[in-house]
Write a protein that holds these residues in place. Structure first.
Motif, mmCIF file in Angstrom:
data_model
loop_
_atom_site.group_PDB
_atom_site.id
_atom_site.type_symbol
_atom_site.label_atom_id
_atom_site.label_comp_id
_atom_site.label_asym_id
_atom_site.label_seq_id
_atom_site.Cartn_x
_atom_site.Cartn_y
_atom_site.Cartn_z
ATOM 1 N N PRO A 166 -64.550 11.251 14.288
ATOM 2 C CA PRO A 166 -65.296 10.988 15.522
ATOM 3 C C PRO A 166 -65.324 12.235 16.398
ATOM 4 C CG PRO A 166 -63.775 9.196 15.059
ATOM 5 C CD PRO A 166 -63.446 10.285 14.092
ATOM 6 N N ARG A 167 -66.458 12.469 17.035
ATOM 7 C CA ARG A 167 -66.570 13.641 17.895
ATOM 8 C C ARG A 167 -67.529 13.361 19.051
ATOM 9 N NH1 ARG A 167 -69.283 17.864 13.767
ATOM 10 N NH2 ARG A 167 -68.126 16.597 12.297
ATOM 11 N N VAL A 168 -67.371 14.146 20.090
ATOM 12 C CA VAL A 168 -68.233 14.057 21.270
ATOM 13 C C VAL A 168 -68.632 15.475 21.634
ATOM 14 C CG1 VAL A 168 -68.211 13.686 23.768
ATOM 15 C CG2 VAL A 168 -67.392 11.893 22.247
ATOM 16 N N THR A 169 -69.912 15.684 21.950
ATOM 17 C CA THR A 169 -70.379 16.995 22.380
ATOM 18 C C THR A 169 -71.067 16.882 23.731
ATOM 19 O OG1 THR A 169 -70.713 17.706 20.085
ATOM 20 C CG2 THR A 169 -71.804 18.990 21.795
ATOM 21 N N LEU A 170 -70.587 17.647 24.700
ATOM 22 C CA LEU A 170 -71.208 17.717 26.019
ATOM 23 C C LEU A 170 -71.966 19.041 26.107
ATOM 24 C CD1 LEU A 170 -68.194 16.571 28.269
ATOM 25 C CD2 LEU A 170 -69.845 15.162 27.029
ATOM 26 N N LEU A 206 -61.700 14.341 16.956
ATOM 27 C CA LEU A 206 -60.433 13.691 16.645
ATOM 28 C C LEU A 206 -59.837 14.346 15.399
ATOM 29 C CD1 LEU A 206 -58.693 11.318 17.721
ATOM 30 C CD2 LEU A 206 -59.786 9.884 15.996
ATOM 31 N N MET A 207 -58.545 14.718 15.486
ATOM 32 C CA MET A 207 -57.883 15.376 14.364
ATOM 33 C C MET A 207 -56.822 14.497 13.724
ATOM 34 S SD MET A 207 -57.351 19.102 16.158
ATOM 35 C CE MET A 207 -56.524 19.817 14.724
ATOM 36 N N HIS A 208 -56.172 13.659 14.549
ATOM 37 C CA HIS A 208 -55.055 12.852 14.043
ATOM 38 C C HIS A 208 -54.750 11.763 15.056
ATOM 39 C CE1 HIS A 208 -51.144 11.844 12.320
ATOM 40 N NE2 HIS A 208 -50.623 11.966 13.521
ATOM 41 N N THR A 209 -54.326 10.603 14.570
ATOM 42 C CA THR A 209 -53.815 9.559 15.453
ATOM 43 C C THR A 209 -52.409 9.176 15.031
ATOM 44 O OG1 THR A 209 -54.804 7.802 14.085
ATOM 45 C CG2 THR A 209 -56.084 8.579 15.985
ATOM 46 N N GLY A 210 -51.569 8.920 16.035
ATOM 47 C CA GLY A 210 -50.244 8.378 15.801
ATOM 48 C C GLY A 210 -50.204 6.956 16.326
ATOM 49 N N PRO A 211 -49.030 6.364 16.443
ATOM 50 C CA PRO A 211 -48.945 4.990 16.962
ATOM 51 C C PRO A 211 -49.565 4.843 18.358
ATOM 52 C CG PRO A 211 -46.875 5.631 15.941
ATOM 53 C CD PRO A 211 -47.714 6.872 15.987
ATOM 54 N N HIS A 212 -49.397 5.892 19.197
ATOM 55 C CA HIS A 212 -49.940 5.835 20.556
ATOM 56 C C HIS A 212 -50.836 7.021 20.891
ATOM 57 C CE1 HIS A 212 -46.087 3.564 20.711
ATOM 58 N NE2 HIS A 212 -46.830 2.707 21.384
ATOM 59 N N ALA A 213 -50.728 8.090 20.146
ATOM 60 C CA ALA A 213 -51.366 9.345 20.541
ATOM 61 C C ALA A 213 -52.639 9.633 19.767
ATOM 62 C CB ALA A 213 -50.380 10.497 20.361
ATOM 63 N N THR A 216 -55.937 3.306 14.546
ATOM 64 C CA THR A 216 -55.626 4.329 13.547
ATOM 65 C C THR A 216 -56.907 4.915 12.962
ATOM 66 O OG1 THR A 216 -53.567 3.204 12.968
ATOM 67 C CG2 THR A 216 -54.447 4.781 11.360
ATOM 68 N N TRP A 217 -56.947 6.229 12.916
ATOM 69 C CA TRP A 217 -58.068 6.914 12.259
ATOM 70 C C TRP A 217 -57.628 7.322 10.859
ATOM 71 C CZ3 TRP A 217 -58.507 12.481 11.332
ATOM 72 C CH2 TRP A 217 -59.717 12.830 10.709
ATOM 73 N N VAL A 218 -58.453 7.021 9.865
ATOM 74 C CA VAL A 218 -58.151 7.365 8.479
ATOM 75 C C VAL A 218 -59.089 8.490 8.034
ATOM 76 C CG1 VAL A 218 -58.024 6.548 6.114
ATOM 77 C CG2 VAL A 218 -57.410 5.010 7.999
ATOM 78 N N PRO A 219 -58.560 9.679 7.711
ATOM 79 C CA PRO A 219 -59.410 10.780 7.242
ATOM 80 C C PRO A 219 -60.162 10.383 5.977
ATOM 81 C CG PRO A 219 -57.177 11.537 7.741
ATOM 82 C CD PRO A 219 -57.139 10.042 7.763
ATOM 83 N N VAL A 220 -61.405 10.849 5.869
ATOM 84 C CA VAL A 220 -62.240 10.501 4.727
ATOM 85 C C VAL A 220 -62.516 11.712 3.844
ATOM 86 C CG1 VAL A 220 -64.506 9.630 4.019
ATOM 87 C CG2 VAL A 220 -63.306 8.581 5.954
ATOM 88 N N ALA A 256 -57.599 17.947 5.881
ATOM 89 C CA ALA A 256 -57.018 19.246 6.208
ATOM 90 C C ALA A 256 -56.717 19.347 7.699
ATOM 91 C CB ALA A 256 -57.973 20.364 5.790
ATOM 92 N N LEU A 257 -57.627 18.856 8.542
ATOM 93 C CA LEU A 257 -57.404 18.925 9.986
ATOM 94 C C LEU A 257 -56.324 17.950 10.430
ATOM 95 C CD1 LEU A 257 -61.044 19.350 11.342
ATOM 96 C CD2 LEU A 257 -59.229 21.065 11.221
ATOM 97 N N ASP A 258 -56.236 16.795 9.773
ATOM 98 C CA ASP A 258 -55.173 15.835 10.065
ATOM 99 C C ASP A 258 -53.815 16.471 9.775
ATOM 100 O OD1 ASP A 258 -54.349 12.904 10.552
ATOM 101 O OD2 ASP A 258 -53.430 13.359 8.610
#
Length: 317
Positions: free
Chosen positions: A167-171, A238-245, A288-292, A298-300
């Motif tokens: 997921p990404r956002v560009t302003l 988004l690069m990685h998700t933890g339980p809260h982060a 939770t984000w799961v890399p595809v 690699a970024l995760d």
């Protein structure tokens, strides 16, 4: 011959205004980053006697919120110098003005470079510690320089392309005259505020909740100046998700709007960590984000590597 006496320490004091508030109700991390940059610039300029540019901001940990109406004290101190660079420790503390009891909210190390009228690095006075405390701070800053090297080595070779599915956002917007600093460019604090805003939008979209805050911003590297009137692109991924982060990488690019978006050059990159909070400022679980793709994975792994590098380094003191 100049008889100017360099000053190594500056303290800014002011009240946090309602316009400084973020979506959580407390002062936004982006605004605190602006204050950090202003205090750091004042100390660097006072020491060097020259215009200074922000080169790096590292390891900003937000340990407690700054509330609207708080008395804020931002203290910046030059602790180490190179030929044209200055390491500056900045501490932000706050508390109720009626008591004057201020508690530290964040502390970080910044690197500034003194430049001449043509934008070229210019020599600065050598900082020589005058006490054991200053000597220890200088040694700490030298160790942080080692950490910067390790982080930059870990960053080399990482790819952020359209092959990533995260997921990404560009302003996108134009850098306005109100964003100008004393050198006619966009000042670093404004850029860091944009970073915080883009990351907040992404965290809100991913978690489905605007009640999120930055708890860490690190490795803010400024590669080139950003000019007023330039087209600015701030991409949060988004690069990685933890339980809260939620670990988010943010790239800032800019360039002449007449040249188009494809001609934008990178000006700044950093990694920031957001958490979703409840009314009591307790961290809530994040989806939770799961890399595809291979790039995602690699970024995760890269986000985890950076966290481990910092943990191991901090453990050494």
């Amino acid at each position: 011959m100049s008889d100017r006496i360099p000053t190594s320490r500056v303290t800014l004091r002011f009240l946090a205004a309602p316009t400084d508030a973020g979506h959580s109700g407390s002062v936004s991390a982006g605004r605190v980053l602006e204050w950090i940059d202003k205090a750091g610039f004042a100390a660097a300029a006072g020491w060097s006697g020259a215009y200074c540019v922000t080169a790096y901001v590292g390891n900003v940990r937000f340990t407690r919120p700054v509330e609207v109406g708080d008395l804020v004290e931002a203290t910046a101190e030059v602790v180490r110098t190179g030929r044209s660079s200055m390491d500056v420790i900045v501490t932000v503390s706050s508390g109720p003005p009626r008591t004057g009891e201020l508690v530290e909210a964040t502390r970080c190390l910044m690197v500034f470079v003194a430049v001449d009228g043509h934008g070229r690095p210019t020599p600065v006075p050598t900082f020589v510690p005058r006490s054991l405390g200053e000597e220890l701070q200088q040694q700490w800053a030298a160790r942080r320089a080692e950490l910067r090297t390790l982080v930059e080595e870990a960053m080399q070779g990482q790819t952020y392309s359209e092959k990533g599915t995260a997921p990404r956002v560009t302003l996108r917007f134009l850098a306005a005259p109100t964003d100008v600093n004393w050198g006619g460019k966009v000042h670093g604090g404004i850029v860091m505020r944009w970073i915080d805003e883009a990351a907040h939008v992404l965290a809100t979209q991913w978690a489905g909740d605007p009640s999120n805050v930055a708890i860490f911003t690190g490795g803010v590297r400024f590669y080139r100046p950003l000019r007023i009137g330039h087209l600015v692109e701030v991409e949060a991924r988004l690069m990685h998700t933890g339980p809260h982060a939620m670990h988010i990488g943010v790239h800032v690019r800019s360039g002449d709007p007449a040249a188009g978006a494809d001609a934008l050059a990178e000006t700044t990159y950093c990694r920031t960590v957001f958490v979703r909070i409840n009314a009591n400022r307790r961290a809530l679980p994040t989806p939770t984000w799961v890399p595809v793709s291979d790039e995602d994975r690699a970024l995760d792994a890269h986000a985890l590597d950076l966290s481990e590098i910092r943990k191991e380094f901090d453990a050494r003191g």
